[in-house]
Scaffold this active site. Structure first.
Site, PDB file in Angstrom:
ATOM      1  CD  GLU A 144      -2.344   1.289   2.902  1.00  0.00           C
ATOM      2  OE1 GLU A 144      -1.822   0.651   3.843  1.00  0.00           O
ATOM      3  OE2 GLU A 144      -3.405   1.927   3.005  1.00  0.00           O
ATOM      4  CG  ASN A 170      -4.778   4.015   0.257  1.00  0.00           C
ATOM      5  OD1 ASN A 170      -4.044   3.473  -0.569  1.00  0.00           O
ATOM      6  ND2 ASN A 170      -4.605   3.932   1.563  1.00  0.00           N
ATOM      7  CE  LYS A 203      -7.220   1.291   3.624  1.00  0.00           C
ATOM      8  NZ  LYS A 203      -5.986   1.778   4.314  1.00  0.00           N
ATOM      9  CD  GLU A 243      -5.512   4.818   5.654  1.00  0.00           C
ATOM     10  OE1 GLU A 243      -5.114   3.987   6.482  1.00  0.00           O
ATOM     11  OE2 GLU A 243      -5.909   4.507   4.524  1.00  0.00           O
ATOM     12  CB  CYS A 273      -4.183  -1.413   4.409  1.00  0.00           C
ATOM     13  SG  CYS A 273      -3.292  -1.386   5.977  1.00  0.00           S
ATOM     14  CG  ASN A 319       1.837   1.556   4.367  1.00  0.00           C
ATOM     15  OD1 ASN A 319       2.346   2.650   4.119  1.00  0.00           O
ATOM     16  ND2 ASN A 319       1.885   0.581   3.503  1.00  0.00           N
TER      17      ASN A 319
END
Ligand code: ING
Length: 309
Positions: free
Chosen positions: A47, A107, A124, A143, A169, A194
């Protein structure tokens, strides 16, 4: 003829804020050469593979965070990687921060086949963390400040001789992620992560607990959907903040068949037989025969349907 995909999970060690994309891409190229030398025909990167995990930093003006985003993929910085993969006949998946021409921030990850064709894009969906600076936390996880939730669902693509899907993730912690792709017959799910080794809201939760939940989620998802799962870390200490390792490959019966120790750049290579998914899909997880959604009662997406006692 068995459908073998020899996959390289290309773990990356820390990327510091000061590291430029060129230095990161040269590390990724070195991992690609290592993977090729070990017979890999597909490489999975983490990621946000091109930059530090920047959602740990608070920017009052969100536009300042655009320095971490890519406006095109491939682009000048990553073209050497895409060109070399094509020359080696290697497919790849790569996680990065995507800034679209109309100004949306995701993302994301791309899926590229062995001929260098862009097969798929994933954005994501499950964004952990928070929007505003939270002084209560030991570290920030912003995020939700910098990315919008993905708007592409969980697609599955026919490529590399099988059915491939991606997630990113935090997605790996949600059973829906795997089942959305499982219902499409996915045979291999690739993802990068991550993951901070400490919980910003529960200091007592140590690395081992984090690794336990990481493995639990991946193994359950693989088994319950009879699919391979390849999970690749960006790990190590980034500007004083530690990300855990745990790069691993899970087979369609839920067994971890390979796990990379340590937190540095490194590749884990495993020959994955996509036909190993057939038994699970044709027996215990034959959704057509055994999954009785019409008997499940009311499936609701409402959060907190039953109030705690
Ligand atoms: N990182 C973490 C992850 O889901 C997290 C955030 C860790 C959430 C542990 C909940 C529990 O692995 C990212 N980038 O999603």
């Amino acid at each position: 003829m068995p459908r073998i995909v020899t996959v390289a999970a290309a773990q990356m060690g820390p990327i510091q804020k000061a590291d430029d994309r060129a230095s990161v891409v040269s590390r990724m190229l070195a991992l690609m050469e290592m993977a090729h030398a070990r017979g890999a025909d597909f490489i999975v990167y983490p990621e946000l593979a091109l930059t530090t995990f920047f959602p740990r930093w608070h920017y009052e003006d969100r536009a300042e965070a655009d320095i971490w985003f890519e406006r095109d993929m491939p682009n000048a910085a990553t073209k050497p990687l895409f060109d070399r993969a094509r020359a080696l006949g290697m497919g790849l998946s790569l996680g990065y921060a995507e800034l679209t021409p109309d100004g949306h921030h995701f993302n994301s990850s791309v899926l590229v086949d062995r001929e260098g064709k862009l097969v798929g894009l994933y954005r994501k969906i499950h964004l952990p963390g928070h929007v505003e600076f939270d002084p209560e936390r030991t570290h920030q996880h912003l995020e939700k400040r910098y990315f919008e939730p993905g708007d592409l669902g969980f697609p599955v693509w026919r490529t590399m001789g099988g059915l491939f899907g991606m997630c990113i993730c935090n997605d790996r912690r949600w059973p829906e992620t795997y089942r959305e792709m499982g219902l499409q017959g996915v045979e291999m799910i690739v993802l990068g992560f991550n993951t901070p080794s400490v919980n910003s809201q529960r200091a007592a939760e140590g690395l081992e607990e984090r690794l336990f939940h990481h493995r639990l989620s991946l193994q359950a998802g693989a088994y319950q959907n009879a699919t391979w799962v390849v999970a690749v870390a960006k790990a190590g200490v980034e500007d004083g903040h530690h990300l855990m390792g745990g790069t691993l490959i899970v087979d369609p019966d839920g067994h971890i068949v390979a796990e990379l120790p340590g937190e540095d750049d490194g590749v884990l290579v495993h020959a994955c037989d996509l036909d190993a998914t057939r038994f699970g899909k044709e027996t215990i997880f034959d959704f057509k025969r055994h999954r009785r959604i019409e008997h499940y009662g009311r499936i609701t997406s409402q959060v907190g349907v039953i109030e705690p006692a």
